[in-house]
Design a protein around this motif. Sequence first.
Motif, PDB file in Angstrom:
ATOM      1  N   ILE A  55       0.865  -1.180   0.000  1.00 42.40           N
ATOM      2  CA  ILE A  55       0.000   0.000   0.000  1.00 42.40           C
ATOM      3  C   ILE A  55       0.902   1.230   0.000  1.00 42.40           C
ATOM      4  N   THR A  56       0.661   2.161  -0.924  1.00 45.33           N
ATOM      5  CA  THR A  56       1.447   3.398  -1.002  1.00 45.33           C
ATOM      6  C   THR A  56       0.552   4.575  -0.633  1.00 45.33           C
ATOM      7  N   ILE A  57       1.014   5.358   0.331  1.00 45.66           N
ATOM      8  CA  ILE A  57       0.275   6.528   0.809  1.00 45.66           C
ATOM      9  C   ILE A  57       1.179   7.741   0.714  1.00 45.66           C
ATOM     10  N   GLY A  58       0.616   8.849   0.273  1.00 46.68           N
ATOM     11  CA  GLY A  58       1.376  10.089   0.153  1.00 46.68           C
ATOM     12  C   GLY A  58       0.688  11.228   0.873  1.00 46.68           C
ATOM     13  N   GLY A  59       1.465  12.229   1.208  1.00 44.12           N
ATOM     14  CA  GLY A  59       0.911  13.423   1.834  1.00 44.12           C
ATOM     15  C   GLY A  59       2.005  14.415   2.154  1.00 44.12           C
ATOM     16  N   ASP A  60       1.579  15.622   2.459  1.00 43.70           N
ATOM     17  CA  ASP A  60       2.514  16.681   2.826  1.00 43.70           C
ATOM     18  C   ASP A  60       2.537  16.963   4.322  1.00 43.70           C
ATOM     19  N   GLN A  61       1.471  16.601   5.008  1.00 43.62           N
ATOM     20  CA  GLN A  61       1.347  16.901   6.435  1.00 43.62           C
ATOM     21  C   GLN A  61       1.409  15.619   7.249  1.00 43.62           C
ATOM     22  N   LEU A  62       2.009  15.705   8.419  1.00 45.47           N
ATOM     23  CA  LEU A  62       2.052  14.582   9.352  1.00 45.47           C
ATOM     24  C   LEU A  62       1.018  14.814  10.451  1.00 45.47           C
ATOM     25  N   ASP A  63       0.598  13.729  11.104  1.00 46.91           N
ATOM     26  CA  ASP A  63      -0.363  13.874  12.198  1.00 46.91           C
ATOM     27  C   ASP A  63       0.347  14.333  13.473  1.00 46.91           C
ATOM     28  N   ASP A  64      -0.386  14.437  14.552  1.00 48.38           N
ATOM     29  CA  ASP A  64       0.177  14.921  15.818  1.00 48.38           C
ATOM     30  C   ASP A  64       1.254  13.991  16.376  1.00 48.38           C
ATOM     31  N   SER A  65       1.270  12.735  15.923  1.00 52.72           N
ATOM     32  CA  SER A  65       2.288  11.778  16.367  1.00 52.72           C
ATOM     33  C   SER A  65       3.526  11.791  15.482  1.00 52.72           C
ATOM     34  N   GLY A  66       3.494  12.580  14.401  1.00 48.76           N
ATOM     35  CA  GLY A  66       4.604  12.618  13.470  1.00 48.76           C
ATOM     36  C   GLY A  66       4.508  11.576  12.373  1.00 48.76           C
ATOM     37  N   PHE A  67       3.332  10.952  12.218  1.00 52.53           N
ATOM     38  CA  PHE A  67       3.111   9.927  11.199  1.00 52.53           C
ATOM     39  C   PHE A  67       2.308  10.504  10.040  1.00 52.53           C
ATOM     40  N   LEU A  68       2.576   9.990   8.847  1.00 51.25           N
ATOM     41  CA  LEU A  68       1.646  10.188   7.737  1.00 51.25           C
ATOM     42  C   LEU A  68       0.397   9.367   8.077  1.00 51.25           C
ATOM     43  N   ILE A  69       0.620   8.103   8.427  1.00 48.34           N
ATOM     44  CA  ILE A  69      -0.363   7.216   9.053  1.00 48.34           C
ATOM     45  C   ILE A  69       0.438   6.125   9.748  1.00 48.34           C
ATOM     46  N   ASN A  70      -0.045   5.684  10.871  1.00 50.42           N
ATOM     47  CA  ASN A  70       0.612   4.612  11.601  1.00 50.42           C
ATOM     48  C   ASN A  70       0.496   3.326  10.769  1.00 50.42           C
ATOM     49  N   PHE A  71       1.606   2.641  10.536  1.00 48.93           N
ATOM     50  CA  PHE A  71       1.601   1.401   9.754  1.00 48.93           C
ATOM     51  C   PHE A  71       0.562   0.405  10.282  1.00 48.93           C
ATOM     52  N   GLN A  72       0.407   0.357  11.608  1.00 47.55           N
ATOM     53  CA  GLN A  72      -0.524  -0.593  12.221  1.00 47.55           C
ATOM     54  C   GLN A  72      -1.962  -0.343  11.783  1.00 47.55           C
ATOM     55  N   HIS A  73      -2.321   0.916  11.533  1.00 49.25           N
ATOM     56  CA  HIS A  73      -3.690   1.221  11.091  1.00 49.25           C
ATOM     57  C   HIS A  73      -3.963   0.598   9.728  1.00 49.25           C
ATOM     58  N   ILE A  74      -2.980   0.640   8.838  1.00 48.82           N
ATOM     59  CA  ILE A  74      -3.153   0.039   7.515  1.00 48.82           C
ATOM     60  C   ILE A  74      -3.319  -1.475   7.649  1.00 48.82           C
ATOM     61  N   LYS A  75      -2.477  -2.088   8.467  1.00 44.88           N
ATOM     62  CA  LYS A  75      -2.573  -3.531   8.672  1.00 44.88           C
ATOM     63  C   LYS A  75      -3.933  -3.905   9.252  1.00 44.88           C
ATOM     64  N   ASN A  76      -4.409  -3.118  10.211  1.00 47.40           N
ATOM     65  CA  ASN A  76      -5.709  -3.418  10.807  1.00 47.40           C
ATOM     66  C   ASN A  76      -6.844  -3.316   9.784  1.00 47.40           C
ATOM     67  N   LEU A  77      -6.759  -2.354   8.889  1.00 51.99           N
ATOM     68  CA  LEU A  77      -7.815  -2.168   7.887  1.00 51.99           C
ATOM     69  C   LEU A  77      -7.872  -3.315   6.886  1.00 51.99           C
ATOM     70  N   ILE A  78      -6.722  -3.845   6.499  1.00 53.26           N
ATOM     71  CA  ILE A  78      -6.670  -4.843   5.436  1.00 53.26           C
ATOM     72  C   ILE A  78      -6.467  -6.262   5.973  1.00 53.26           C
ATOM     73  N   HIS A  79      -5.406  -6.480   6.710  1.00 51.79           N
ATOM     74  CA  HIS A  79      -5.076  -7.829   7.174  1.00 51.79           C
ATOM     75  C   HIS A  79      -6.187  -8.401   8.043  1.00 51.79           C
ATOM     76  N   LYS A  80      -6.659  -7.628   9.003  1.00 55.25           N
ATOM     77  CA  LYS A  80      -7.702  -8.135   9.896  1.00 55.25           C
ATOM     78  C   LYS A  80      -8.990  -8.441   9.150  1.00 55.25           C
ATOM     79  N   ARG A  81      -9.250  -7.698   8.092  1.00 58.73           N
ATOM     80  CA  ARG A  81     -10.495  -7.895   7.344  1.00 58.73           C
ATOM     81  C   ARG A  81     -10.431  -9.115   6.429  1.00 58.73           C
ATOM     82  N   PHE A  82      -9.290  -9.351   5.773  1.00 57.29           N
ATOM     83  CA  PHE A  82      -9.221 -10.368   4.729  1.00 57.29           C
ATOM     84  C   PHE A  82      -8.476 -11.643   5.097  1.00 57.29           C
ATOM     85  N   ASP A  83      -7.586 -11.616   6.081  1.00 54.97           N
ATOM     86  CA  ASP A  83      -6.775 -12.799   6.364  1.00 54.97           C
ATOM     87  C   ASP A  83      -7.649 -13.967   6.825  1.00 54.97           C
ATOM     88  N   HIS A  84      -7.416 -15.134   6.225  1.00 57.72           N
ATOM     89  CA  HIS A  84      -8.134 -16.375   6.534  1.00 57.72           C
ATOM     90  C   HIS A  84      -9.644 -16.227   6.368  1.00 57.72           C
TER      91      HIS A  84
END
Length: 144
Positions: free
Chosen positions: A49-78
Amino acid sequence: MIQQIYPAPDHPYEFELNKDMHFAAAHFIPHVEAGSCQEVHGHTYFANITIGGDQLDDSGFLINFQHIKNLIHKRFDHTLINQDELFSSESNREFPTTEVVAKVMWEIIQSHLDSLPHRPRCLQVFLRETPTSYVIYRPKGRQA
């Protein structure tokens, strides 16, 4: 994980984030022209998954990697992908082909990103179904 090189989307953003993941899932394509893929069968999918942006969130992330995994892996795995509410046996635009799964993954991720105040964008979904077959989904005219 083996280091891989992906086709890179052209974009104007300062930051580009890539998240790799594997998930195991089954599917079938409910159409006569799908041949043996009409039968339930499984894959160990690989997604980037490729994500782009110019601004970071309050934690200094574009998005936390774990959020992406939760959206996709948890939904589709097995799972049997055909049973997910975002797919249908009635329309070829909703059959769980690799093309449609990549687009649906983009929609899931972008919907989440749209809820964030700094508005990052999902630039592409690279989805490998087998070691020799993959799809890249890049939305047309949706980058800004």
